[in-house]
Design a protein around this motif. Structure first.
Motif, mmCIF file in Angstrom:
data_model
loop_
_atom_site.group_PDB
_atom_site.id
_atom_site.type_symbol
_atom_site.label_atom_id
_atom_site.label_comp_id
_atom_site.label_asym_id
_atom_site.label_seq_id
_atom_site.Cartn_x
_atom_site.Cartn_y
_atom_site.Cartn_z
ATOM 1 N N VAL A 124 15.628 38.559 61.745
ATOM 2 C CA VAL A 124 16.911 38.017 62.198
ATOM 3 C C VAL A 124 18.043 38.353 61.218
ATOM 4 C CG1 VAL A 124 18.143 35.902 62.862
ATOM 5 C CG2 VAL A 124 15.686 36.105 63.317
ATOM 6 N N ALA A 125 19.060 39.059 61.734
ATOM 7 C CA ALA A 125 20.234 39.367 60.902
ATOM 8 C C ALA A 125 21.122 38.127 60.818
ATOM 9 C CB ALA A 125 21.017 40.528 61.509
ATOM 10 N N THR A 126 21.609 37.840 59.615
ATOM 11 C CA THR A 126 22.500 36.697 59.395
ATOM 12 C C THR A 126 23.841 37.230 58.861
ATOM 13 O OG1 THR A 126 21.575 36.400 57.186
ATOM 14 C CG2 THR A 126 20.586 35.090 58.967
ATOM 15 N N PRO A 127 24.881 36.391 58.762
ATOM 16 C CA PRO A 127 26.201 36.896 58.347
ATOM 17 C C PRO A 127 26.221 37.497 56.945
ATOM 18 C CG PRO A 127 26.387 34.727 59.356
ATOM 19 C CD PRO A 127 24.926 34.975 59.177
ATOM 20 N N ILE A 128 27.217 38.371 56.689
ATOM 21 C CA ILE A 128 27.408 38.935 55.343
ATOM 22 C C ILE A 128 28.623 38.279 54.664
ATOM 23 C CG2 ILE A 128 26.288 41.173 55.717
ATOM 24 C CD1 ILE A 128 29.098 42.385 56.167
ATOM 25 N N GLY A 129 29.065 37.172 55.193
ATOM 26 C CA GLY A 129 30.214 36.475 54.601
ATOM 27 C C GLY A 129 30.734 35.425 55.571
ATOM 28 N N ASN A 130 31.258 35.884 56.681
ATOM 29 C CA ASN A 130 31.822 34.980 57.677
ATOM 30 C C ASN A 130 30.697 34.366 58.510
ATOM 31 O OD1 ASN A 130 33.026 33.885 60.002
ATOM 32 N ND2 ASN A 130 34.793 35.221 59.749
ATOM 33 N N LEU A 131 30.546 33.037 58.413
ATOM 34 C CA LEU A 131 29.405 32.379 59.077
ATOM 35 C C LEU A 131 29.433 32.521 60.607
ATOM 36 C CD1 LEU A 131 28.785 29.068 57.083
ATOM 37 C CD2 LEU A 131 27.619 31.261 56.906
ATOM 38 N N ALA A 132 30.593 32.887 61.159
ATOM 39 C CA ALA A 132 30.659 33.043 62.621
ATOM 40 C C ALA A 132 29.979 34.333 63.092
ATOM 41 C CB ALA A 132 32.111 33.033 63.080
#
Ligand code: SAM
Length: 306
Positions: free
Chosen positions: A32-40
């Motif tokens: 699962v890819a998650t954000p790299i900064g912006n949680l949206a």
């Protein structure tokens, strides 16, 4: 299309739109890819998977807690990082065997892209379980898409070596290759790294730096090696945060007068000091892969300049 095929296509489409997870979601490892900064920057499918799996394997559970809390996800977590990959893989395989599904996440972006997970994915596939990617943010792809540097062909080098000599050797290798060179760099080394770029590439060569992507101080600058070197050296803020660096590849069109790279010319020159023009051209064609016409034309020009 036969009726059978039409039916298959309909079933496939309806299953794709009505299930966020795979049809058979027992004993699946989700990447699962998650954000790299912006949680949206997280997909609906990623949130659904993170909520419904039995366990989340996270690179750093404290770090991922903030993301999970933000989305009110209460799924249990366990740590999976570069120092416990072997032992944790066995534990996680055991969970898959008992029918549980697991989501693998890293601190930021896409797991396995300069993050742990390869060893687990390899073992899980060998053991016959399904590995399902949930795509999303990835710093190198985000940077590439907004850099203004050619995207049709690129090489990703992860983090470059820490010493200047080894870094310069990488740049030497790429200087005469087609395709954009992309790599990750830290705030500690960005200045020294750009010194090395300037030492190897022409000052007019095109480069881009993508800094703090998706965050408050996101900066994407593209220019010549000399301009970007000067910009980063003269502004302390440009030396802070996380970086992706992109360097334009060797462009045959820009060198259309002979089509040969600097390295090709060096090879040809060396051969011409040792053999006849005819033999030097023949060997240079074999060594560089360039056309006989281009090599011969360059050889004549070099001879005339002597
Ligand atoms: N898995 C991540 C991905 O999908 O991009 C990369 C993980 S790697 C350990 C971390 C490096 O990625 C950072 O040191 C930086 O070079 C780059 N990076 C991560 N997030 C970034 C961002 N928001 N802006 C620029 N570079 C970033």
């Amino acid at each position: 299309m036969s009726n059978d095929n039409a039916e298959l296509t309909r079933n496939h489409l309806s299953s794709a739109s009505s299930h966020l997870m795979t049809d058979d979601n027992k004993g699946v490892l989700y990447i699962v890819a998650t954000p790299i900064g912006n949680l949206a920057d997280i997909s609906l499918r990623a949130l659904e998977v993170l909520k419904t799996v039995e366990l989340i394997a996270a690179e750093d559970t404290r770090n991922s807690k903030a993301l999970l809390n933000h989305y009110s996800i209460q799924t249990p977590m366990t740590s999976y990082h570069e120092h416990n990959e072997e032992s944790k893989s066995k534990f996680l395989l055991g969970k898959l065997k008992s029918g549980e599904s697991i989501a693998l996440i890293s601190d930021a972006g896409t797991p396995l892209i300069n993050d742990p997970g390869y060893s687990l994915v390899e073992k899980v596939k060998l053991a016959g379980f399904n590995v399902c990617p949930i795509p999303g943010a990835c710093a190198l792809i985000a940077a590439l898409s907004a850099s203004g540097i050619a995207t049709d062909r690129f090489s990703f080098e992860g983090f470059l070596p820490r010493t200047s000599g080894a870094r310069q050797a990488v740049f030497e290798r790429y200087r005469s290759r087609q395709g954009t060179l992309v790599f990750y760099e830290s705030s500690h080394r960005i200045v020294k790294c750009l010194d090395d770029v300037l030492a190897i590439y022409a000052a007019t060569h095109k480069i881009s730096i993508a800094r703090e992507l998706t965050k408050t101080y996101e900066t994407i600058v593209t220019g010549t090696v000399a301009e970007i070197h000067q910009l980063v050296n003269s502004d302390n803020n440009m030396q802070r945060g996380e970086f992706v660096v992109l360097i334009e590849g060797f462009d045959k069109k820009q060198h259309k007068d002979d089509g040969l790279s600097d390295d090709d010319v060096k090879t040809l020159k060396t051969l011409m000091t040792e053999c006849s023009l005819k033999t030097a051209v023949k060997l240079a064609v074999q060594l560089t892969g360039q056309s006989k016409k281009d090599v011969y034309k360059k050889a004549l020009a070099l001879q005339d300049n002597d």
